[in-house]
Design an enzyme around this catalytic site. Structure first.
Site, short mmCIF file in Angstrom:
data_model
loop_
_atom_site.label_atom_id
_atom_site.label_comp_id
_atom_site.label_asym_id
_atom_site.label_seq_id
_atom_site.Cartn_x
_atom_site.Cartn_y
_atom_site.Cartn_z
N TYR A 1 1.75 9.07 -9.98
CA TYR A 1 2.19 10.47 -9.89
C TYR A 1 3.64 10.67 -10.36
CZ TYR A 1 -1.99 10.86 -6.93
OH TYR A 1 -3.29 10.83 -6.45
N ASP B 1 0.87 -1.18 0.00
CA ASP B 1 0.00 0.00 0.00
C ASP B 1 0.90 1.21 0.00
OD1 ASP B 1 -2.92 0.66 -0.01
OD2 ASP B 1 -2.25 1.98 1.60
O1 LIG Z 1 -4.27 -1.61 -4.26
P1 LIG Z 1 -3.52 -2.17 -5.45
O2 LIG Z 1 -4.27 -3.20 -6.20
O3 LIG Z 1 -2.13 -2.60 -5.09
O4 LIG Z 1 -3.31 -0.94 -6.53
P2 LIG Z 1 -3.54 0.61 -6.23
O5 LIG Z 1 -3.10 1.39 -7.41
O6 LIG Z 1 -4.95 0.84 -5.75
O7 LIG Z 1 -2.51 0.84 -5.06
P3 LIG Z 1 -2.70 1.61 -3.67
O8 LIG Z 1 -4.02 1.32 -3.11
O9 LIG Z 1 -1.48 1.25 -2.86
O10 LIG Z 1 -2.62 3.12 -4.10
C1 LIG Z 1 -1.36 3.59 -4.51
C2 LIG Z 1 -1.48 4.82 -5.38
O11 LIG Z 1 -0.41 5.71 -5.02
C3 LIG Z 1 0.27 6.15 -6.15
N1 LIG Z 1 1.61 5.53 -6.18
C4 LIG Z 1 2.08 4.51 -5.41
N2 LIG Z 1 3.34 4.17 -5.76
C5 LIG Z 1 3.67 4.98 -6.77
C6 LIG Z 1 4.81 5.12 -7.57
O12 LIG Z 1 5.86 4.31 -7.43
N3 LIG Z 1 4.81 6.06 -8.51
C7 LIG Z 1 3.76 6.88 -8.68
N4 LIG Z 1 2.62 6.81 -8.00
C8 LIG Z 1 2.57 5.87 -7.03
C9 LIG Z 1 -0.55 5.71 -7.35
O13 LIG Z 1 -1.50 6.70 -7.65
C10 LIG Z 1 -1.25 4.47 -6.85
O14 LIG Z 1 -2.47 4.20 -7.53
MG LIG Z 2 -5.59 0.07 -3.96
#
Ligand SMILES: O=P(O)(O)OP(=O)(O)OP(=O)(O)OC[C@H]1O[C@@H](n2cnc3c(O)ncnc32)[C@H](O)[C@@H]1O
Ligand SMILES: [Mg+2]
Length: 204
Positions: free
Chosen positions: A155, A70
């Protein structure tokens, strides 16, 4: 075969984990390979809680070792937003472009020196019959006024790394995987993961 299951549906994350693990002879699978599993509700109030929810829910369903990620972007001038709401900051369905536009418009009048931010990644490793491990990693940067670069996801195009002079989206995946919040968190899980994989505790 050494295999790690990552409880994610995000193809950008999946690609990064694959890049990091495949040189070590480890195959990864993600929730995209298990379309019948129920959706994990991200109801936690911290990155750690959500990473644990993802890892434990899927580990229980498959009876296998599972890693949950997350992560998100913490912007100081926005009081830490979008934070744990990074994925859906501009609403459903989640959309990287709309999220970036929302952040940029909220920062319109914020000067460069106040545009500090960090990416945060919590990883949880759930192993059947064992207590779940959690670790976290960060990566410091600044939010630009416009997008630069095409690599990465989320991002990355507006996240500028002052020491490198490029955005995260201008790095190759090898470069990003050396310095990212995800890579920094993963380094702390390395020893644990290696010994579990050596012992064959991943139940493949
Ligand atoms: O929950 P899962 O299925 O893993 O996929 P998700 O995209 O919903 O993942 P998260 O709930 O952890 O939300 C993370 C968000 O934060 C941002 N993010 C996380 N890591 C990033 C990265 O390495 N580079 C850019 N944005 C990132 C991006 O917008 C992701 O959608
Ligand atoms: Mg998610």
């Amino acid at each position: 075969m050494k295999e790690v299951i990552i409880a994610t549906k995000n193809p950008g994350k999946a690609k990064e984990f694959e890049h990091i693990f495949s040189p070590r002879g480890i195959t990864i699978r993600t929730l995209l390979d298990f379309p019948d599993l129920p959706e994990v509700e991200e109801t936690g109030s911290t990155f750690e809680e959500n990473a644990i929810l993802k890892a434990e829910t899927v580990s229980r369903a498959l009876n296998k070792m599972v890693m949950g990620d997350d992560s998100g972007l913490i912007i100081d001038a926005l009081g830490g937003r979008p934070g744990i709401y990074s994925a859906r900051y501009a609403g459903e369905p989640k959309n990287d472009e709309n999220n970036i536009d929302k952040v940029l418009s909220e920062l319109t009048h914020v000067p460069k020196e106040k545009r500090t931010a960090r990416f945060y990644c919590a990883l949880a490793l759930a192993v059947p019959g064992q207590e779940t491990f959690t670790v976290s990693g960060t990566c410091e940067g600044e939010i630009l006024e416009e997008k630069r670069g095409k690599n990465g996801f989320g991002y990355d195009p507006i996240f500028f790394l002052p020491e490198i002079g490029r955005t995260m989206a201008e790095l190759t995946s090898d470069e990003k995987n050396k310095i990212s919040h995800r890579a920094n968190a993963l380094k702390k899980l390395d020893a644990e993961l290696d010994s579990l994989l050596e012992r064959g505790d991943n139940h493949v």
